[in-house]
Write an enzyme that holds these catalytic residues in place. Sequence first.
Site, PDB file in Angstrom:
ATOM      1  N   HIS A 176       0.832  -1.214   0.000  1.00 51.93           N
ATOM      2  CA  HIS A 176       0.000   0.000   0.000  1.00 51.93           C
ATOM      3  C   HIS A 176       0.866   1.264   0.000  1.00 51.93           C
ATOM      4  CE1 HIS A 176      -3.117  -2.877   1.300  1.00 51.93           C
ATOM      5  NE2 HIS A 176      -2.190  -3.316   2.132  1.00 51.93           N
ATOM      6  N   LYS A 309      15.446  21.571 -12.166  1.00 53.63           N
ATOM      7  CA  LYS A 309      14.794  20.298 -12.420  1.00 53.63           C
ATOM      8  C   LYS A 309      15.609  19.326 -13.255  1.00 53.63           C
ATOM      9  CE  LYS A 309      10.423  19.974 -12.300  1.00 53.63           C
ATOM     10  NZ  LYS A 309       9.528  19.174 -11.483  1.00 53.63           N
ATOM     11  N   GLU A 316       8.918   8.024 -17.504  1.00 52.81           N
ATOM     12  CA  GLU A 316       7.560   8.550 -17.645  1.00 52.81           C
ATOM     13  C   GLU A 316       6.986   8.221 -19.016  1.00 52.81           C
ATOM     14  OE1 GLU A 316       7.154  12.496 -14.924  1.00 52.81           O
ATOM     15  OE2 GLU A 316       8.581  12.622 -16.553  1.00 52.81           O
TER      16      GLU A 316
END
Length: 495
Positions: A176, A309, A316
């Site tokens: 989880h 960044k 992705e």
Amino acid sequence: MSKAQATSADSAPSHNQLDTKAQAWSALFSEPMSDLVKRYTSSVFFDKRLWQADIAGSLAHAEMLAAQGIIGAEDYASIQRGMAQITSEIESGAFEWRLDLEDVHLNIEARLTQLVGDAGKRLHTGRSRNDQVATDVRLWLRGEIDLIGDLLKELQVSLVDVAEQNVEVILPGFTHLQVAQPVSFGHHMLAYVEMFKRDAERMADVRRRTNVLPLGSAALAGTTYPLDRERVAKTLGMVDANGSPVVCQNSLDAVSDRDFAIEFTAAASLCMVHVSRLSEELIIWMSQNFGFIKIADRFTTGSSIMPQKKNPDVPELARGKTGRVVGHLMGLITLMKGQPLAYNKDNQEDKEPLFDTVDTLKDTLRIFAEMVGGQLNPATGKKEGGITVNAQAMEQAALKGYATATDLADYLVKKGLPFRDAHETVAHAVKAATTHACDLSELPLTVLQGFHPAIEKDVYECLSLRGSLNARNTLGGTAPAQVRAQLARHRARLA
Ligand code: ARG
């Protein structure tokens, strides 16, 4: 009707029927296709990538026709010569692909006839484009499956390499996405090896059902010529493990079956799902909040606005491309659902999804093998630039979530408590640790003994991450000894 069309339709039929197809199929047709319909029905700009399979299939067919005395030996020789010329034209880029000749099959046949005359026109004896295209796609896909098998192996080797270097590195295992129990990072990597191993097995299985010969089924019902289909199958390597030819046994099924394409796309989808799950983990692990790993800069991109960044674009995109491949599976399976036997032009729509699935999967596997395991540096003979593991960050995270709580419960069970009571006792200990903002292993012995008198000094062994890891020494467990055994198994299998 445009002037040009009117002129061509009016002109006398040439004896090369394929050449006049640009105007109309045959004497039966009273008007030519409109340009829009030509574009709509033509597939040459995507199916030309089947050219090698098409030529191989034609040569095998022609060889058999000659062996059976259906065409002359000189015709076969001319066909061979013509196909050799066409091969070099296609390879050099000189071949002129014509939209008005609809597809790869008619383009090659028309050029053959141009080059060798009547022999070229005899090639299509006992054959239809229906069994021809089914054969071509199967041959082409067989080759691609083999390449995918190699790439799956490379990716597994990369994962095994990383696993081997990180057997003793501990990270929190999650359920989880909550800290559950400590696991070895090597063990975690080997979980993906299992997935890609199954993918390779699935691909090999799909290959078996792909490598079956439709040719000789002709349009749908078989043919009147005395073909030797098994001979063609042997020539094309469509044989089983014993070298016996494997031939589609029902002509109607042979020309219309695309199960192999659907099965392949299903196997590819599942493989992409595995890549996507790995991607999701890489993305999470490399976020600032985790900081577990880094991937090499060449697999990341910067931001046009935020100078700090480094974005994990490759994982992705792989996650995104998984949706695209699963979409192709839906497309292909839906393509088949309403088709009556036998061949229908719907089937021409099988190619783009299939081609794109192959391209996407191959690119993804290739890039992941390198991103995970690095690239071979010929100077050192070692792979470099794979993922970098921050062992300290992983261990730190494992220390945060009471990952050894189960171990404390197991400890109490070994002291004679029923598991349910032990579970409850440990819940109280965790609550106390939370209040003191410390790990279970940081609670003093007297405090622990307050929860149960059976607790002794040796409890700290099982409360340590390493003790917890070592204790899970069952087959398939995360104890380093087990992980090493699995590594050896995979190494032997992948050698
Ligand atoms: N380009 C067609 C395809 O991809 C070849 C078969 C066409 N056959 C036919 N009877 N129209 O399926």
